[in-house]
Design a protein around this motif. Structure first.
Motif, mmCIF file in Angstrom:
data_model
loop_
_atom_site.group_PDB
_atom_site.id
_atom_site.type_symbol
_atom_site.label_atom_id
_atom_site.label_comp_id
_atom_site.label_asym_id
_atom_site.label_seq_id
_atom_site.Cartn_x
_atom_site.Cartn_y
_atom_site.Cartn_z
ATOM 1 N N ARG A 2 0.850 -1.190 0.000
ATOM 2 C CA ARG A 2 0.000 0.000 0.000
ATOM 3 C C ARG A 2 0.891 1.247 0.000
ATOM 4 N N LEU A 3 0.658 2.109 -0.958
ATOM 5 C CA LEU A 3 1.409 3.354 -1.092
ATOM 6 C C LEU A 3 0.461 4.524 -0.892
ATOM 7 N N LEU A 4 0.783 5.384 0.070
ATOM 8 C CA LEU A 4 0.016 6.602 0.298
ATOM 9 C C LEU A 4 0.706 7.744 -0.435
ATOM 10 N N VAL A 5 -0.015 8.415 -1.330
ATOM 11 C CA VAL A 5 0.498 9.577 -2.053
ATOM 12 C C VAL A 5 -0.206 10.810 -1.508
ATOM 13 N N ILE A 6 0.565 11.773 -1.042
ATOM 14 C CA ILE A 6 0.013 13.001 -0.478
ATOM 15 C C ILE A 6 0.202 14.136 -1.472
ATOM 16 N N ASN A 7 -0.897 14.766 -1.874
ATOM 17 C CA ASN A 7 -0.835 15.960 -2.711
ATOM 18 C C ASN A 7 -0.899 17.172 -1.789
ATOM 19 N N PRO A 8 0.208 17.906 -1.602
ATOM 20 C CA PRO A 8 0.196 19.060 -0.697
ATOM 21 C C PRO A 8 -0.529 20.271 -1.272
ATOM 22 N N ASN A 9 -0.893 20.203 -2.570
ATOM 23 C CA ASN A 9 -1.746 21.224 -3.170
ATOM 24 C C ASN A 9 -3.205 20.902 -2.840
ATOM 25 N N THR A 10 -4.069 21.869 -2.956
ATOM 26 C CA THR A 10 -5.495 21.615 -2.729
ATOM 27 C C THR A 10 -6.228 21.259 -4.011
ATOM 28 N N SER A 11 -5.535 21.181 -5.140
ATOM 29 C CA SER A 11 -6.172 20.892 -6.423
ATOM 30 C C SER A 11 -6.469 19.401 -6.568
ATOM 31 N N THR A 12 -7.748 19.062 -6.621
ATOM 32 C CA THR A 12 -8.115 17.656 -6.792
ATOM 33 C C THR A 12 -7.748 17.147 -8.182
ATOM 34 N N SER A 13 -7.638 18.043 -9.167
ATOM 35 C CA SER A 13 -7.225 17.610 -10.510
ATOM 36 C C SER A 13 -5.798 17.089 -10.490
ATOM 37 N N VAL A 14 -4.940 17.712 -9.674
ATOM 38 C CA VAL A 14 -3.564 17.231 -9.535
ATOM 39 C C VAL A 14 -3.561 15.875 -8.839
ATOM 40 N N SER A 15 -4.414 15.713 -7.843
ATOM 41 C CA SER A 15 -4.508 14.415 -7.153
ATOM 42 C C SER A 15 -4.932 13.314 -8.123
ATOM 43 N N ALA A 16 -5.889 13.627 -8.993
ATOM 44 C CA ALA A 16 -6.342 12.637 -9.974
ATOM 45 C C ALA A 16 -5.224 12.263 -10.931
ATOM 46 N N LEU A 17 -4.429 13.264 -11.348
ATOM 47 C CA LEU A 17 -3.297 13.007 -12.233
ATOM 48 C C LEU A 17 -2.259 12.126 -11.540
ATOM 49 N N LEU A 18 -1.967 12.445 -10.290
ATOM 50 C CA LEU A 18 -1.030 11.629 -9.521
ATOM 51 C C LEU A 18 -1.526 10.198 -9.381
ATOM 52 N N GLN A 19 -2.782 10.041 -9.025
ATOM 53 C CA GLN A 19 -3.355 8.709 -8.839
ATOM 54 C C GLN A 19 -3.216 7.880 -10.112
ATOM 55 N N THR A 20 -3.558 8.473 -11.240
ATOM 56 C CA THR A 20 -3.513 7.757 -12.507
ATOM 57 C C THR A 20 -2.093 7.318 -12.860
ATOM 58 N N HIS A 21 -1.143 8.233 -12.781
ATOM 59 C CA HIS A 21 0.208 7.930 -13.237
ATOM 60 C C HIS A 21 0.979 7.070 -12.239
ATOM 61 N N VAL A 22 0.804 7.319 -10.952
ATOM 62 C CA VAL A 22 1.514 6.500 -9.966
ATOM 63 C C VAL A 22 0.973 5.078 -9.972
ATOM 64 N N GLN A 23 -0.353 4.922 -10.052
ATOM 65 C CA GLN A 23 -0.928 3.578 -10.071
ATOM 66 C C GLN A 23 -0.493 2.814 -11.317
ATOM 67 N N ALA A 24 -0.479 3.506 -12.470
ATOM 68 C CA ALA A 24 -0.061 2.838 -13.711
ATOM 69 C C ALA A 24 1.388 2.373 -13.621
ATOM 70 N N ALA A 25 2.246 3.195 -13.012
ATOM 71 C CA ALA A 25 3.651 2.831 -12.891
ATOM 72 C C ALA A 25 3.871 1.742 -11.850
ATOM 73 N N ALA A 26 3.095 1.789 -10.787
ATOM 74 C CA ALA A 26 3.278 0.829 -9.692
ATOM 75 C C ALA A 26 2.754 -0.551 -10.040
ATOM 76 N N GLY A 27 1.716 -0.617 -10.863
ATOM 77 C CA GLY A 27 1.167 -1.910 -11.238
ATOM 78 C C GLY A 27 0.091 -2.401 -10.282
ATOM 79 N N LEU A 28 -0.479 -3.535 -10.618
ATOM 80 C CA LEU A 28 -1.636 -4.047 -9.888
ATOM 81 C C LEU A 28 -1.285 -4.604 -8.514
ATOM 82 N N HIS A 29 0.006 -4.864 -8.255
ATOM 83 C CA HIS A 29 0.381 -5.451 -6.974
ATOM 84 C C HIS A 29 0.601 -4.383 -5.896
#
Length: 244
Positions: A3-30
């Protein structure tokens, strides 16, 4: 499953969505990636004041995420190229912690001296100071900032690619860099399309952060449970609960 917790220190939820998409894709299903957004601060960090507030927001967001989680994370990634609150969170966390900048520094330094290209002119001295604090100043050839902030670049990807591609080429030519970091949560995914015209390895800071999480090369935690070594006053309930 890790389990990886990613913290977006900005308040922009669009940035959080971008982080979620790219980090999850790179990290893989495991790896289960959970991205959380700062509860206060600036929509996009761009100067010393917003950076200082973001350090507090990083700790607050981490405490709130732990309070609401059924299972604790195995690692924490600060999803901002500048890593606000990194050393404080590392001191307080029982699991490894890094940020986009530190992870990108580590990756880029494998290739030799590196340059940084990012948005927002005020980031130059801030990133220089961070590189010095983290011990990467000897490997840093220079920092090339473009005038638009990361938020402005993310809002117009086509124009951003043209501007950033030239900035990356300039960094190689003018600074003699053997690698270039394209820094910024809002620039996630752009490095791959710019790489063919750069001539040296181009490091995506978000991808570097995700890859760090898989390797967990951060310094080992110094404590067994999350917490702070001071009694807090007038902070959020979640932060206060982790104080003495």
């Amino acid at each position: 499953m890790r389990r990886l917790l990613v913290i977006n220190p900005n308040t922009s939820t669009s940035v959080s969505a971008l982080l979620q998409t790219h980090v999850q894709a790179a990290a893989g299903l495991h790896v289960q990636v959970s991205t959380v957004t700062a509860r206060f601060g600036a929509p996009y960090i761009s100067d010393e004041a917003s950076y200082a507030v973001a350090a507090h927001a990083t700790l607050d967001t981490w405490a709130a995420a732990l309070a609401g989680a059924q299972e604790a994370p195995d690692a924490v990634l600060i999803g901002c190229f500048g890593d606000p609150g990194l050393l404080a969170l590392r001191e307080s966390s029982p699991v490894p912690v890094t940020g986009l900048a530190e992870a990108a520094f580590i990756e880029a330094a494998r290739h030799g001296r590196f340059a940084i290209v990012t948005g927002g002119e005020r980031w130059g001295p801030m990133l220089q100071r961070l590189a010095q604090a983290l011990g990467h100043a000897p490997s840093l050839a220079g920092i090339h900032t473009v005038a638009p902030t990361g938020a402005q670049l993310a809002a117009d990807p086509a124009a951003a690619r043209t501007l950033l591609a030239q900035a990356c080429r300039d960094a190689v030519r003018q600074l003699g860099a053997q690698a270039v970091i394209l820094g910024g949560a809002g620039l996630a995914g752009m490095a791959a399309s710019l790489q063919p015209g750069v001539g040296v390895p181009l490091i995506d800071s978000v991808l570097a952060g995700a890859q760090w999480a898989l390797r967990s090369h951060a310094p080992p935690p110094q404590r067994g449970t999350p917490g702070f070594d001071v009694p807090w006053e007038n902070l959020s309930p979640e932060l206060s609960a982790l104080g003495l």
